[in-house]
Design a protein around this motif. Structure first.
Motif, PDB file in Angstrom:
ATOM      1  N   VAL A   1      -1.268  -4.122   6.442  1.00 28.47           N
ATOM      2  CA  VAL A   1      -0.671  -4.330   5.235  1.00 28.47           C
ATOM      3  C   VAL A   1       0.526  -3.654   4.884  1.00 28.47           C
ATOM      4  O   VAL A   1       0.675  -2.698   5.530  1.00 28.47           O
TER       5      VAL A   1
ATOM      6  N   PHE B   1      -3.298   1.276  12.145  1.00 29.29           N
ATOM      7  CA  PHE B   1      -4.079   0.080  12.535  1.00 29.29           C
ATOM      8  C   PHE B   1      -4.086  -1.252  11.646  1.00 29.29           C
ATOM      9  O   PHE B   1      -4.609  -2.322  11.951  1.00 29.29           O
ATOM     10  N   CYS B   2      -3.687  -0.795  10.391  1.00 29.68           N
ATOM     11  CA  CYS B   2      -3.595  -1.935   9.305  1.00 29.68           C
ATOM     12  C   CYS B   2      -2.143  -2.658   9.137  1.00 29.68           C
ATOM     13  O   CYS B   2      -1.182  -2.176   9.342  1.00 29.68           O
TER      14      CYS B   2
ATOM     15  N   CYS C   1       0.839  -1.206  -0.213  1.00 22.21           N
ATOM     16  CA  CYS C   1      -0.030   0.019  -0.155  1.00 22.21           C
ATOM     17  C   CYS C   1       0.941   1.285   0.102  1.00 22.21           C
ATOM     18  O   CYS C   1       1.911   1.326   0.435  1.00 22.21           O
TER      19      CYS C   1
ATOM     20  N   VAL D   1      -5.426  -2.134  -2.064  1.00 19.32           N
ATOM     21  CA  VAL D   1      -4.639  -1.204  -1.561  1.00 19.32           C
ATOM     22  C   VAL D   1      -4.948   0.348  -1.846  1.00 19.32           C
ATOM     23  O   VAL D   1      -5.338   0.414  -3.066  1.00 19.32           O
ATOM     24  N   ALA D   2      -4.384   1.273  -1.367  1.00 19.05           N
ATOM     25  CA  ALA D   2      -4.516   2.666  -1.778  1.00 19.05           C
ATOM     26  C   ALA D   2      -3.391   2.734  -2.913  1.00 19.05           C
ATOM     27  O   ALA D   2      -2.119   2.381  -2.549  1.00 19.05           O
TER      28      ALA D   2
ATOM     29  N   ARG E   1      -0.187   3.902   1.423  1.00 21.84           N
ATOM     30  CA  ARG E   1      -0.313   4.692   2.730  1.00 21.84           C
ATOM     31  C   ARG E   1       0.114   3.595   3.891  1.00 21.84           C
ATOM     32  O   ARG E   1       0.332   2.443   3.483  1.00 21.84           O
ATOM     33  N   ALA E   2       0.043   4.225   5.044  1.00 23.31           N
ATOM     34  CA  ALA E   2       0.457   3.365   6.332  1.00 23.31           C
ATOM     35  C   ALA E   2      -0.265   3.825   7.359  1.00 23.31           C
ATOM     36  O   ALA E   2       0.262   4.394   8.316  1.00 23.31           O
ATOM     37  N   CYS E   3      -1.789   3.217   7.312  1.00 21.84           N
ATOM     38  CA  CYS E   3      -2.552   3.549   8.456  1.00 21.84           C
ATOM     39  C   CYS E   3      -1.978   2.784   9.498  1.00 21.84           C
ATOM     40  O   CYS E   3      -1.736   1.639   9.599  1.00 21.84           O
TER      41      CYS E   3
HETATM   42 FE1  SF4 Z   1      -4.646   2.004   5.172  1.00 22.85          FE
HETATM   43 FE2  SF4 Z   1      -5.915   0.566   3.538  1.00 22.85          FE
HETATM   44 FE3  SF4 Z   1      -3.638   1.060   2.970  1.00 22.85          FE
HETATM   45 FE4  SF4 Z   1      -4.099  -0.255   5.115  1.00 22.85          FE
HETATM   46  S1  SF4 Z   1      -4.358  -0.823   3.015  1.00 22.85           S
HETATM   47  S2  SF4 Z   1      -2.601   1.199   5.089  1.00 22.85           S
HETATM   48  S3  SF4 Z   1      -6.188   0.441   5.853  1.00 22.85           S
HETATM   49  S4  SF4 Z   1      -5.124   2.587   2.952  1.00 22.85           S
END
Ligand code: SF4
Ligand code: SF4
Length: 290
Positions: free
Chosen positions: A73, A70-71, A64, A106-107, A66-68
């Motif tokens: 991935v 809670f996630c 991904c 994924v984003a 991004r790096a949320c």
């Molecule tokens: Fe955020 Fe979704 Fe990427 Fe997980 S997969 S880091 S929730 S955008």
């Protein structure tokens, strides 16, 4: 030494790993597909794959942009776009005999369309090969652009799901690259583009939010015309992810569900183990019946 909350009894469940499950895992490797069910070590995997005939696939790679917090991935440089993934996924839905499939991604902030074209193609291929399977899409915000939402809505999924994840105050901390209002807007746009497609959003709790803040979020979702809401307990995937602030009890979840229904949601699934895709097959029917 950091302190961790003790896991309550209602969250202690046994993972079932029987033969049919192993066969399906093998199929995923052969087809080079990723499922959230496996990657998130979802506790409902046996019930979903074997009994309810539903699964959640993650497309557009397993990395991904991004790096949320809670996630689980991976974050990093994204994979090459794979135009054959839609067909492989459609074949797997057929082999698994799925009644309902959730397709998430994924984003892809590296792509102009946020991955919308491959996503829409996946919906079309699954539909073509599995006309009896209901299809739920769970995209990223795809930059919040209307044209991207339209690409996906035009493929006519049975449910358009886009997760709000957490309350307004915690959004910058929990998912830094997303925006609370952009999420609401994506849901609003999808409803305006095709009012006959039910919209859905999920919230995880246990990150320090109050009941009042949850109710405010429900009002915001209703204001964006969202039909279905799910609420589940946040579980920390690894020690480097956000810590759990509270375990909400089953009784509190039941109360939140009542409040959601009183706000006009057509369906609400709420409980400690509820995930965005949990009992999703029932939600399609509930939303369509209304
Ligand atoms: Fe955020 Fe979704 Fe990427 Fe997980 S997969 S880091 S929730 S955008
Ligand atoms: Fe997969 Fe969702 Fe079921 Fe978990 S609840 S096993 S992620 S379909």
């Amino acid at each position: 030494q950091e302190e961790y909350l003790r896991k309550p009894e209602w969250l202690k469940i046994k993972l079932n790993t029987n033969e049919s499950y192993k066969g399906l895992k093998k199929l995923m490797r052969e087809k080079r597909l990723h499922t959230v069910c496996e990657e998130a070590k979802c506790p409902n995997i046996h019930e979903c794959w074997a009994e309810r005939k539903t699964a959640t696939f993650m497309i557009l790679g397993d990395v991904c942009t991004r790096a949320c917090r809670f996630c689980a991935v991976k974050t990093g440089l994204p994979n090459e776009l794979d135009w054959e993934e839609p067909e492989r996924l459609a074949e797997s839905v057929q082999v698994m005999g799925l009644k309902h499939v959730v397709i998430t991604a994924v984003a892809r902030d590296d792509l102009r369309d946020g991955g919308a074209a491959v996503f829409a193609e996946t919906v079309r291929q699954v539909r073509k090969m599995n006309p009896g399977t209901s299809i739920e899409v769970l995209p990223s915000d795809m930059g919040g652009k209307e044209e991207n939402v339209k690409t996906l809505i035009d493929a006519k999924p049975d449910i358009f799901n886009h997760n709000i994840e957490t309350i307004r105050r915690l959004t910058p901390r929990v998912r830094a690259r997303a925006k609370y209002d952009r999420t609401l807007n994506v849901l609003r746009i999808s409803k305006q583009l095709n009012p006959s497609i039910p919209t859905k959003s999920s919230l995880m709790i246990g990150l320090g939010e109050t009941k009042e803040e949850i109710i405010e979020l429900m009002d915001d979702l209703r204001d964006a015309d969202v039909d279905i809401m799910t609420i589940g307990q946040y579980l920390q995937p690894t020690k480097s992810h956000l810590k759990i602030k509270k375990y909400w009890s089953p009784e509190e979840f039941a109360e939140l569900k009542e409040i959601a229904l009183s706000k006009g949601f057509k369906h609400c699934e709420a409980g400690p183990l509820v995930r965005s895709s949990y009992h999703a097959d029932e939600q399609v029917n509930a939303a369509k019946a209304n």
